[in-house]
Design an enzyme around this catalytic site. Structure first.
Site, PDB file in Angstrom:
ATOM      1  N   PRO A   2     -29.532  11.086 -35.580  1.00 14.24           N
ATOM      2  CA  PRO A   2     -29.129  12.127 -36.531  1.00 14.24           C
ATOM      3  C   PRO A   2     -28.592  11.516 -37.822  1.00 14.24           C
ATOM      4  CG  PRO A   2     -28.016  12.394 -34.398  1.00 14.24           C
ATOM      5  CD  PRO A   2     -28.715  11.086 -34.371  1.00 14.24           C
ATOM      6  N   GLU A   3     -29.067  12.010 -38.944  1.00 20.63           N
ATOM      7  CA  GLU A   3     -28.521  11.610 -40.237  1.00 20.63           C
ATOM      8  C   GLU A   3     -27.747  12.797 -40.809  1.00 20.63           C
ATOM      9  OE1 GLU A   3     -30.793   9.287 -42.926  1.00 20.63           O
ATOM     10  OE2 GLU A   3     -32.117   8.501 -41.386  1.00 20.63           O
TER      11      GLU A   3
END
Ligand SMILES: [Zn+2]
Length: 296
Positions: A2-3
């Site tokens: 996840p960014e």
């Protein structure tokens, strides 16, 4: 992994479904999920009971939920962490690491994590002088991300010039600017028509402005794409299979034509990973040219 856009999607989901509610019980099913918490799994569970989630906030890839003026529940999703809100009576999947039930008897909150790199942590809130808002102590050294009001473009430009490093390394440096990972760095550099190996001290102010605009646009667009896929009871983490994949111009597109000039996108080795760029739009200049073998 996840960014920022994925983490922001989770934050928004928690804000909608969990903020304002009081924890009845916290159950820790895997102690790794609270490994940074000095109180241990039982101490963590005891400390969370009766606490109310007051705000859901984010900086870069970190999420936190203020519980009062001095403490917050800090979460890092690691590679595969997710928060899922749903019917408290549904079966427990084997990947649920921590579950919070609420005094209102409504949907519960489950922290699931297949690869167990993510974790939760009850931490003090810090308020260092140079921040415009309160952040948890363990992440006080992490720079604001470009979508935060605390982000200062002028200070960023000055620090960037002093770094004297490759531009992409600077974009991934969480003490300079947070929330940008490999994918969004490549996309922002493509949009700004800047080479990833460009030395930061050679950037002109207009180029830094262009870069920041590109970074904000890429993150905002990815955020919109991430926000499309979560429904009422599912707090989504899009990860790499997100809707935004379809909008990628450089990342993962080796050999495919550049969307602006049709030159095949090139892949270079970068810090055990890859950098994708257009050799025509993102010109390597000076020393960079020799370094990456642009003549190839
Ligand atoms: Zn191009």
């Amino acid at each position: 992994m996840p960014e920022l856009p994925e983490v922001e999607t989770v934050r928004a989901g928690i804000e909608q479904h969990v903020v304002g509610r009081t924890v009845a019980a916290a159950e820790v099913f895997n102690p790794r999920a609270v490994r940074r918490d000095l109180a241990g799994p039982d101490g963590f569970a005891a400390a969370m009971a009766g606490r109310t989630f007051l705000r859901a906030e984010r900086r870069g890839k970190y999420l936190w939920f203020a519980l009062d003026d001095t403490e917050a529940l800090l979460a890092h999703l690691g590679m595969s962490g997710q928060f899922i809100v749903g019917d408290p009576d549904r079966p427990l999947s084997p990947h649920v690491r921590v579950r919070f039930t609420f005094t209102d008897g409504g949907p519960d909150l489950r922290f699931t994590d297949q690869r167990t790199f993510g974790h939760l942590w009850l931490v003090p809130l810090a308020d260092p002088d140079d921040r415009s808002r309160v952040v948890p102590e363990p992440i006080a050294h992490i720079a604001p991300d470009p979508l935060e009001s605390a982000f200062d473009p002028k200070a960023f430009a000055e620090r960037l010039a002093r770094k004297k490093t490759q531009l992409k390394r600077a974009l991934l440096d969480q003490s300079l600017i947070s929330g940008i990972g490999n994918i969004y760095a490549d996309e922002a550099l493509w949009r700004a028509k800047l080479h990833w190996a460009r030395s930061t001290e050679t950037l002109r102010p207009a180029e830094v402005s262009r870069l920041l605009e590109a970074v904000r646009d890429v993150l905002s667009e990815a955020l919109k794409a991430g926000g499309t896929s979560f429904d009422a009871l599912y707090v989504n983490v899009n990860g790499e299979s997100g809707y935004f994949d379809r909008s990628l111009n450089a990342y993962g597109r080796e050999g495919e034509p550049c969307g602006r000039c049709a030159t095949p996108i090139r892949r270079d080795a970068f810090m055990n990973r890859s950098s994708y760029s257009c050799p025509t739009c993102q010109k390597a200049v000076g020393a960079v040219r020799a370094q990456v073998g642009a003549a190839r």
